[in-house]
Enzyme design. Structure first.
Site, short mmCIF file in Angstrom:
data_model
loop_
_atom_site.label_atom_id
_atom_site.label_comp_id
_atom_site.label_asym_id
_atom_site.label_seq_id
_atom_site.Cartn_x
_atom_site.Cartn_y
_atom_site.Cartn_z
N GLU A 341 0.80 -1.24 0.00
CA GLU A 341 0.00 0.00 0.00
C GLU A 341 0.82 1.29 0.00
O GLU A 341 0.51 2.21 0.75
CB GLU A 341 -0.93 0.00 1.21
CG GLU A 341 -1.85 -1.21 1.26
CD GLU A 341 -2.76 -1.23 2.48
OE1 GLU A 341 -2.49 -0.48 3.43
OE2 GLU A 341 -3.74 -1.99 2.46
N GLU A 464 -6.28 -10.67 -1.12
CA GLU A 464 -7.14 -10.39 0.05
C GLU A 464 -8.60 -10.30 -0.36
O GLU A 464 -9.35 -9.42 0.10
CB GLU A 464 -6.69 -9.09 0.73
CG GLU A 464 -5.21 -9.09 1.09
CD GLU A 464 -4.78 -7.84 1.86
OE1 GLU A 464 -5.62 -7.11 2.40
OE2 GLU A 464 -3.56 -7.60 1.92
#
Ligand code: GLA
Length: 631
Positions: A341, A464
């Site tokens: 991220e 995810e």
């Protein structure tokens, strides 16, 4: 106040589930461990949290939530002060799921938390928030929360705390054993369905892994596992040891790394069951303590310069791989997320700052000024990861084009240098966007993203996956099923570029987005319509369900031969001289034909606890009734 000596009731359900029998609903009275409306004025089960907690806990008849009496917690001097209940003292056991809730009121606007505290195998304290609610001077109910703990966790307690030291009132406290559900053994195994395409995985935390049903679910469907939290920097970094190292050597570039008990619980499970692991994650702005970046290793300190931080990063990454190699060289870490991220939605670096500052601020950017920390992270990971480990850059909203441009540019440059193997597409998706528009992303947008990433010639992993809906269950599940199916169709279309599809969680109630039911299985471990929809139309062969053959982190039950003078004692299956839960568990396994559950000749006589002919599952119940003193 009702105290349960009746932990056996909870165990009864657990043991019944072990052997595939209908399960009792322990939310019935017998499963209650501590349920009190404080009407009898008894608050003995609750104590303050140690000597430094100034709380005074007493019953009061002032403004109860129900009836006339409640519990008042006054003279709190810190947010963490509050009433605590020791789970062991109530007879709670590892691996059993519990439900807890209470009504609470705080004097002013305040966040009230129900949390769990435990000591790990290294004697370190851990605090986990289970549920929270805001009280604005009024009574509110802490949402019912399901939790369990593992045998590696000691001195486990749950407690109620607030944001500040305001007075607190508690009423209608309830801690009960959760109903136990078995997995569906007769449905196809996802890993078999997709065997020709990619690995199927899920993420799990140590706490979630303790119920046997969760282990069964993973063993049935997954050939990849991600540790939900346990390998993140906040869990791998050891501040105390780091400070001690600095003190001893004067060297402030070697953060100390430690594999804690929670990580070991999951890694033992992976090793024992030969499940390959996705490592997650080495370098991230979140779940990384700020002290890691400061000159004096304190949360308040000034951040170090780039050169120092590079050395710290290298030593941290080295330390993680060394710690894993030392204890888990036989676990197959086939993939690692090196950086997570790092891009803002606009495709540039995040804002510099402490993560706690909000806005997704990054301490890495605070030290480096930009995203130039990413490349060295990959260099170090390449240098220290075991040969053959595939390295990934992982991100969310990976289908937003500005962000995608940033990721693709980075990946292209890292690929040219041979530093990256793949991209992790988190894929936290939403089927209904609060009813306002199309899903986000649409399956079409998602497919376009897959195509663009696949063109890079790198491996892709969906790391995810979960997909929420905002709707009533009936409609939401229908939309979700169609959407999941469209998304999986897109994924399968690019299967040649995709090596794993990992769901972020096991059952809906354990998800980080539990309020919007994003997973394939509901809280009863039952496959939802989206499970059916993603296997529909695929040809596969699936092996019949088999109990895990290898040892797992749950207690293994093997009897020793009794001594010659072992006596006949009804229920004493393992001939220990007493009747306890281990007898019920051993017998349950024996009846379920677990080859490890051996019973001696005398034990078999003792096992016929209901005194009918032969050993059957009814004898397990008879033993639990003996333990619960119902017989
Ligand atoms: C991100 C992280 C994961 C996890 C989820 C939320 O996607 O990569 O590690 O924290 O958020 O649970």
């Amino acid at each position: 106040m009702k105290y349960s000596k009746k932990a056996a009731a909870a165990l009864l359900s657990g043991v019944l589930a072990l052997q595939g029998m209908p399960v009792l609903n322990p939310s019935a009275a017998e499963g209650d461990l501590l349920v009190t409306d404080f009407e009898d004025g008894d608050v003995k089960a609750f104590s303050k949290r140690g000597d430094e907690d100034t709380s005074v806990i007493a019953s009061t008849t002032e403004d109860a939530h129900s009836g006339k009496t409640c519990m008042a917690v006054t003279e709190r001097s810190q947010g963490w002060n509050g009433p605590s209940v020791s789970l062991e003292s109530l007879g709670c056991k590892p691996g059993v799921q519990y439900l807890a809730t209470a009504w609470v009121k705080m004097k002013w606007y305040n966040t009230v938390r129900l949390s769990m505290q435990y000591t790990d195998e290294d004697g370190e304290q851990h605090y986990d928030n289970l549920a929270q609610i805001i009280s604005d001077g009024k009574w509110v109910q802490i949402p019912v929360t399901k939790f369990s703990y593992t045998s590696g966790m000691k001195d486990v307690s749950i407690y109620i705390e607030g944001n500040d030291k305001a007075e607190m009132w508690v009423d209608d406290f309830s801690l009960t054993a959760a109903p136990v559900y078995e997995i569906q053994k007769d449905i196809p195994s996802l890993k078999d369905v997709y065997a020709d395409s990619f690995k199927i995985g899920c993420a799990v935390t140590a706490k979630e892994l303790s119920p046997k049903s969760t282990q069964d679910l993973i063993l049935k469907h997954c050939n990849s596992l991600t540790l939900g939290n346990e390998l993140k920097p906040e869990n791998m970094l050891n501040q105390k040891a780091t400070l001690a190292y600095l003190e001893e050597t004067g060297d402030n570039t070697v953060p100390q790394v430690k594999l804690n008990g929670a990580a070991k619980i999951i890694l033992d499970f992976c090793r024992d069951n030969d499940i390959p692991v996705r490592g997650h994650v080495l370098v991230w702005h979140s779940q990384t303590p700020f002290w890691f970046f400061t000159e004096d290793y304190t949360a308040e300190g000034k951040v170090v310069d780039k050169a120092t931080m590079l050395k710290r990063m290298e030593n941290y990454i080295k330390g993680v791989f060394e710690a894993l190699e030392a204890e888990y060289s036989d676990v197959n870490f086939y993939a690692w997320d090196v950086v997570n991220e790092a891009f803002s939605e606009g495709g540039g670096p995040r804002e510099p700052g402490k993560y706690e500052d909000g806005n997704g601020s990054s301490p890495w950017v605070k030290v480096f000024g930009d995203n130039s920390f990413i490349e060295p992270a990959f260099e170090y990971a390449r240098k220290y990861a075991p040969k053959g480990t595939k390295l990934y850059y992982n991100d969310y909203n990976e289908y937003i084009s500005s962000k995608q441009d940033g990721i693709i540019k980075l990946a292209t440059s890292l690929k040219a240098k041979g530093l990256i193997d793949g991209i992790g597409l988190q894929s936290h998706l939403n089927v209904t966007n609060n009813h306002t528009s199309d899903p986000f992303p649409t399956a079409g947008q998602y497919e376009i993203a897959l195509k663009k990433y696949a063109e890079l010639g790198l491996d892709l992993q969906v790391t995810e996956l979960d997909c929420t809906y905002d709707d009533d269950v009936a409609n939401g599940e229908k939309l979700q099923a169609k959407y999941y199916s469209d998304i999986m169709d897109a994924i399968v279309k690019y299967k040649d570029s995709i090596s794993a599809v990992v769901f972020w969680g096991t059952t809906d109630d354990q998800s980080w987005r539990a309020d919007r039911n994003p997973l394939l299985f509901n809280e009863e471990y039952k496959a939802k319509p989206c499970f059916e929809s993603i296997i529909d139309g695929i040809e596969y062969t699936t092996a019949p369900y088999q109990e895990p053959a290898k040892k797992t982190t749950t207690t293994t039950t093997v009897t020793t031969e009794p001594s010659a003078d072992a006596a006949l004692l009804r229920g004493d299956v393992n001939c220990s001289g007493a009747v306890d839960v281990s007898d019920a568990v051993l017998l349950a396994r024996f009846v379920a034909e677990d080859s490890k559950a051996q019973i001696s000749a005398i034990g078999k006589k003792n096992a016929d606890a209901d005194r009918t002919t032969g050993i059957t599952s009814d004898d397990v119940i008879a033993i639990l009734r003996i333990i619960a003193k119902l017989d």
